[in-house]
Write a protein that holds these residues in place. Structure first.
Motif, PDB file in Angstrom:
ATOM      1  N   ASP A   1       0.809  -1.226   0.000  1.00 53.05           N
ATOM      2  CA  ASP A   1       0.000   0.000   0.000  1.00 53.05           C
ATOM      3  C   ASP A   1       0.839   1.271   0.000  1.00 53.05           C
ATOM      4  OD1 ASP A   1       0.930   0.195   2.592  1.00 53.05           O
ATOM      5  OD2 ASP A   1      -1.037   0.002   3.540  1.00 53.05           O
ATOM      6  N   GLY A   2       2.138   1.154   0.243  1.00 54.18           N
ATOM      7  CA  GLY A   2       3.049   2.293   0.158  1.00 54.18           C
ATOM      8  C   GLY A   2       3.233   3.088   1.439  1.00 54.18           C
ATOM      9  N   ILE A   3       2.353   2.920   2.425  1.00 52.63           N
ATOM     10  CA  ILE A   3       2.513   3.678   3.673  1.00 52.63           C
ATOM     11  C   ILE A   3       2.622   2.790   4.903  1.00 52.63           C
ATOM     12  CG2 ILE A   3       1.398   5.757   2.808  1.00 52.63           C
ATOM     13  CD1 ILE A   3      -1.110   4.895   4.373  1.00 52.63           C
ATOM     14  N   SER A   4       2.419   1.504   4.750  1.00 47.70           N
ATOM     15  CA  SER A   4       2.532   0.580   5.884  1.00 47.70           C
ATOM     16  C   SER A   4       3.869  -0.132   5.820  1.00 47.70           C
ATOM     17  CB  SER A   4       1.412  -0.457   5.857  1.00 47.70           C
ATOM     18  OG  SER A   4       0.168   0.171   5.985  1.00 47.70           O
ATOM     19  N   ILE A   5       4.442  -0.355   6.989  1.00 50.39           N
ATOM     20  CA  ILE A   5       5.700  -1.099   7.067  1.00 50.39           C
ATOM     21  C   ILE A   5       5.618  -2.105   8.200  1.00 50.39           C
ATOM     22  CG2 ILE A   5       7.148   0.737   6.121  1.00 50.39           C
ATOM     23  CD1 ILE A   5       8.046   1.324   9.018  1.00 50.39           C
ATOM     24  N   ARG A   6       6.408  -3.137   8.083  1.00 46.35           N
ATOM     25  CA  ARG A   6       6.662  -4.073   9.170  1.00 46.35           C
ATOM     26  C   ARG A   6       8.165  -3.988   9.417  1.00 46.35           C
ATOM     27  NH1 ARG A   6       2.666  -7.632  10.426  1.00 46.35           N
ATOM     28  NH2 ARG A   6       0.930  -7.733   8.971  1.00 46.35           N
ATOM     29  N   PHE A   7       8.544  -3.949  10.684  1.00 45.96           N
ATOM     30  CA  PHE A   7       9.970  -3.860  10.990  1.00 45.96           C
ATOM     31  C   PHE A   7      10.276  -4.626  12.262  1.00 45.96           C
ATOM     32  CE2 PHE A   7       7.856  -0.234  12.800  1.00 45.96           C
ATOM     33  CZ  PHE A   7       8.477   0.036  14.005  1.00 45.96           C
ATOM     34  N   THR A   8      11.542  -4.928  12.425  1.00 44.73           N
ATOM     35  CA  THR A   8      12.010  -5.681  13.575  1.00 44.73           C
ATOM     36  C   THR A   8      12.935  -4.794  14.388  1.00 44.73           C
ATOM     37  OG1 THR A   8      11.921  -7.700  12.265  1.00 44.73           O
ATOM     38  CG2 THR A   8      13.185  -7.795  14.295  1.00 44.73           C
ATOM     39  N   ILE A   9      12.683  -4.739  15.703  1.00 44.79           N
ATOM     40  CA  ILE A   9      13.522  -3.962  16.625  1.00 44.79           C
ATOM     41  C   ILE A   9      14.312  -4.952  17.465  1.00 44.79           C
ATOM     42  CG2 ILE A   9      13.541  -2.315  18.525  1.00 44.79           C
ATOM     43  CD1 ILE A   9      10.765  -1.387  17.562  1.00 44.79           C
ATOM     44  N   GLY A  10      15.621  -4.750  17.520  1.00 40.50           N
ATOM     45  CA  GLY A  10      16.480  -5.614  18.318  1.00 40.50           C
ATOM     46  C   GLY A  10      17.376  -4.789  19.224  1.00 40.50           C
ATOM     47  N   ASP A  11      18.099  -5.479  20.076  1.00 40.85           N
ATOM     48  CA  ASP A  11      19.091  -4.819  20.919  1.00 40.85           C
ATOM     49  C   ASP A  11      20.327  -5.703  20.947  1.00 40.85           C
ATOM     50  OD1 ASP A  11      18.185  -6.872  22.536  1.00 40.85           O
ATOM     51  OD2 ASP A  11      17.405  -5.583  24.108  1.00 40.85           O
TER      52      ASP A  11
ATOM     53  N   SER B   1      20.958  -8.110  22.754  1.00 42.07           N
ATOM     54  CA  SER B   1      20.628  -9.493  23.074  1.00 42.07           C
ATOM     55  C   SER B   1      20.078 -10.175  21.823  1.00 42.07           C
ATOM     56  CB  SER B   1      19.587  -9.534  24.200  1.00 42.07           C
ATOM     57  OG  SER B   1      18.347  -9.040  23.730  1.00 42.07           O
ATOM     58  N   ALA B   2      19.661 -11.412  21.976  1.00 47.46           N
ATOM     59  CA  ALA B   2      19.104 -12.165  20.855  1.00 47.46           C
ATOM     60  C   ALA B   2      17.610 -11.903  20.688  1.00 47.46           C
ATOM     61  CB  ALA B   2      19.345 -13.652  21.078  1.00 47.46           C
ATOM     62  N   HIS B   3      17.009 -11.094  21.536  1.00 45.69           N
ATOM     63  CA  HIS B   3      15.573 -10.862  21.523  1.00 45.69           C
ATOM     64  C   HIS B   3      15.208  -9.755  20.531  1.00 45.69           C
ATOM     65  CE1 HIS B   3      15.491 -13.386  25.037  1.00 45.69           C
ATOM     66  NE2 HIS B   3      16.410 -12.617  25.582  1.00 45.69           N
ATOM     67  N   VAL B   4      14.048  -9.913  19.899  1.00 42.62           N
ATOM     68  CA  VAL B   4      13.555  -8.922  18.941  1.00 42.62           C
ATOM     69  C   VAL B   4      12.072  -8.657  19.187  1.00 42.62           C
ATOM     70  CG1 VAL B   4      15.231  -9.467  17.133  1.00 42.62           C
ATOM     71  CG2 VAL B   4      13.041 -10.656  17.186  1.00 42.62           C
ATOM     72  N   ILE B   5      11.603  -7.533  18.677  1.00 47.47           N
ATOM     73  CA  ILE B   5      10.187  -7.173  18.716  1.00 47.47           C
ATOM     74  C   ILE B   5       9.732  -6.990  17.277  1.00 47.47           C
ATOM     75  CG2 ILE B   5       8.517  -5.419  19.396  1.00 47.47           C
ATOM     76  CD1 ILE B   5      10.330  -4.759  21.772  1.00 47.47           C
ATOM     77  N   GLN B   6       8.664  -7.686  16.892  1.00 49.55           N
ATOM     78  CA  GLN B   6       8.067  -7.523  15.570  1.00 49.55           C
ATOM     79  C   GLN B   6       7.076  -6.366  15.662  1.00 49.55           C
ATOM     80  OE1 GLN B   6       9.165  -9.266  13.009  1.00 49.55           O
ATOM     81  NE2 GLN B   6      10.473 -10.470  14.361  1.00 49.55           N
ATOM     82  N   ALA B   7       7.218  -5.374  14.792  1.00 49.69           N
ATOM     83  CA  ALA B   7       6.371  -4.189  14.869  1.00 49.69           C
ATOM     84  C   ALA B   7       5.799  -3.844  13.501  1.00 49.69           C
ATOM     85  CB  ALA B   7       7.193  -3.012  15.399  1.00 49.69           C
ATOM     86  N   ARG B   8       4.711  -3.074  13.539  1.00 45.65           N
ATOM     87  CA  ARG B   8       4.122  -2.559  12.299  1.00 45.65           C
ATOM     88  C   ARG B   8       3.707  -1.112  12.526  1.00 45.65           C
ATOM     89  NH1 ARG B   8       0.564  -6.957  13.325  1.00 45.65           N
ATOM     90  NH2 ARG B   8      -1.030  -6.276  14.762  1.00 45.65           N
ATOM     91  N   TYR B   9       3.706  -0.371  11.422  1.00 40.53           N
ATOM     92  CA  TYR B   9       3.394   1.054  11.486  1.00 40.53           C
ATOM     93  C   TYR B   9       2.766   1.472  10.172  1.00 40.53           C
ATOM     94  CZ  TYR B   9       4.137   6.118  11.681  1.00 40.53           C
ATOM     95  OH  TYR B   9       3.966   7.470  11.677  1.00 40.53           O
ATOM     96  N   THR B  10       1.764   2.332  10.256  1.00 35.89           N
ATOM     97  CA  THR B  10       1.143   2.891   9.070  1.00 35.89           C
ATOM     98  C   THR B  10       1.285   4.403   9.144  1.00 35.89           C
ATOM     99  OG1 THR B  10      -0.444   1.083   8.946  1.00 35.89           O
ATOM    100  CG2 THR B  10      -0.984   3.090   7.739  1.00 35.89           C
ATOM    101  N   GLY B  11       1.973   4.964   8.172  1.00 34.79           N
ATOM    102  CA  GLY B  11       2.191   6.402   8.150  1.00 34.79           C
ATOM    103  C   GLY B  11       3.523   6.729   7.499  1.00 34.79           C
ATOM    104  N   ILE B  12       3.867   7.985   7.543  1.00 39.78           N
ATOM    105  CA  ILE B  12       5.123   8.446   6.959  1.00 39.78           C
ATOM    106  C   ILE B  12       6.218   8.290   7.999  1.00 39.78           C
ATOM    107  CG2 ILE B  12       6.337  10.436   5.994  1.00 39.78           C
ATOM    108  CD1 ILE B  12       3.565  11.429   5.049  1.00 39.78           C
TER     109      ILE B  12
END
Length: 144
Positions: free
Chosen positions: A68-78, A80-91
């Motif tokens: 759709d051009g404005i939605s993204i999925r991204f992974t946040i890590g630090d 450690s080996a742990h990650v957070i799956q995230a999504r965002y709609t916007g600029i």
């Protein structure tokens, strides 16, 4: 009334006024408090809090742009080996990229994913505004 009693009464009134002001401020800010979590903190707690708005932060490991051009999925890590799956709609901010730092406001969903309502990209301590870069200034010139 003795002078000693006047001072004591004034002191008690002042303490009561300060206590009242603090309680009033806490009551007013109760809905705006946002707790900060790193991926390792979520794992340590045994799961994400789904009952309130939170901030998560770390390094962006992967970004997937949606059709759709404005939605993204991204992974946040630090670190450690742990990650957070995230999504965002916007600029997204200009500095939002893989390998960059990010702080995201939003809520965790029941499945453990994070839905961001705002993304704040972090820059390193060597940030140089584009206006100065265009004029040919170097980072060492800006410090002088």
């Amino acid at each position: 009334m003795k002078r000693k009693h006047q001072r004591l009464t004034l002191l008690l009134l002042a303490i009561g006024a300060v206590l009242g002001a603090v309680l009033l401020a806490m009551w007013g800010l109760r809905g705006n408090a946002s707790f900060f979590y790193a991926p390792e903190d979520i794992a340590r707690q045994g799961g994400p809090p789904t009952d309130r708005a939170v901030r998560v932060g770390g390094m962006v490991r992967r970004i997937e742009r949606q059709p759709d051009g404005i939605s993204i999925r991204f992974t946040i890590g630090d670190n450690s080996a742990h990650v957070i799956q995230a999504r965002y709609t916007g600029i997204t901010p200009e500095l939002f990229r893989e390998g960059g730092g990010v702080i995201a406001d939003g809520r965790f969903q029941a499945d453990g994913s994070f839905t961001a309502t705002e993304i704040l990209a972090k820059h390193d301590e060597n940030y140089m505004p584009p206006e100065l870069t265009e004029r040919g200034m170097h980072k060492t010139d800006a410090v002088r």
